[in-house]
Design a protein around this motif. Structure first.
Motif, short mmCIF file in Angstrom:
data_model
loop_
_atom_site.label_atom_id
_atom_site.label_comp_id
_atom_site.label_asym_id
_atom_site.label_seq_id
_atom_site.Cartn_x
_atom_site.Cartn_y
_atom_site.Cartn_z
N PHE A 1 20.94 52.45 31.15
CA PHE A 1 22.16 52.60 30.36
C PHE A 1 22.40 51.35 29.51
N SER A 2 22.23 50.19 30.11
CA SER A 2 22.43 48.93 29.39
C SER A 2 21.47 48.82 28.21
N SER A 3 20.23 49.22 28.40
CA SER A 3 19.25 49.18 27.31
C SER A 3 19.69 50.07 26.15
N LEU A 4 20.21 51.24 26.46
CA LEU A 4 20.68 52.15 25.41
C LEU A 4 21.90 51.57 24.68
N VAL A 5 22.79 50.93 25.42
CA VAL A 5 23.96 50.31 24.79
C VAL A 5 23.51 49.17 23.88
N GLU A 6 22.54 48.38 24.32
CA GLU A 6 22.03 47.28 23.50
C GLU A 6 21.42 47.80 22.19
N ILE A 7 20.71 48.91 22.26
CA ILE A 7 20.14 49.51 21.06
C ILE A 7 21.25 49.93 20.10
N GLU A 8 22.28 50.58 20.62
CA GLU A 8 23.40 50.99 19.78
C GLU A 8 24.14 49.78 19.20
N TYR A 9 24.26 48.73 19.98
CA TYR A 9 24.95 47.53 19.53
C TYR A 9 24.22 46.87 18.36
N ILE A 10 22.90 46.76 18.47
CA ILE A 10 22.15 46.11 17.38
C ILE A 10 22.15 47.01 16.14
N LYS A 11 22.16 48.32 16.33
CA LYS A 11 22.29 49.24 15.18
C LYS A 11 23.63 49.02 14.50
N TYR A 12 24.68 48.88 15.29
CA TYR A 12 26.01 48.63 14.74
C TYR A 12 26.04 47.31 13.97
N LEU A 13 25.48 46.26 14.55
CA LEU A 13 25.47 44.95 13.87
C LEU A 13 24.69 45.01 12.56
N ASN A 14 23.63 45.79 12.54
CA ASN A 14 22.84 45.89 11.30
C ASN A 14 23.61 46.64 10.21
N LYS A 15 24.54 47.49 10.60
CA LYS A 15 25.38 48.16 9.61
C LYS A 15 26.44 47.19 9.09
N VAL A 16 26.97 46.34 9.98
CA VAL A 16 28.00 45.40 9.60
C VAL A 16 27.39 44.20 8.88
N PHE A 17 26.22 43.75 9.33
CA PHE A 17 25.54 42.58 8.78
C PHE A 17 24.14 42.97 8.34
N PRO A 18 24.00 43.65 7.23
CA PRO A 18 22.64 44.11 6.82
C PRO A 18 21.74 42.93 6.44
#
Length: 75
Positions: A58-75
């Protein structure tokens, strides 16, 4: 309950803890390194009472979503 990112989001390099709570109880902690080009999952530990829920996965999946989110905010 959906996962939400709380507080101001700042892209800073370094080591951080991603804490997981259930009903106000800390059940897991992921240790991550924020790097210039992404995120490195370093370590995960959890309350053994919840081992059947595979919190590491679960933590690994959350980390993947988190970095995807950051890449949208900070391309």
């Amino acid at each position: 309950k959906p996962i939400t990112i709380q507080g101001p989001v700042k892209k800073r390099l370094g080591c951080y803890h991603m804490k997981y709570y259930l009903a106000g109880r800390l059940i897991g902690v992921g240790v991550i390194d924020m790097l210039p080009q992404g995120l490195s999952s370093v370590y995960f530990f959890y309350d053994n009472t919840f081992k059947e829920y595979r919190l590491g996965v679960f933590s690994s999946l959350v980390e993947i979503e988190y970095i995807k989110y950051l890449n949208k905010v900070f391309p």
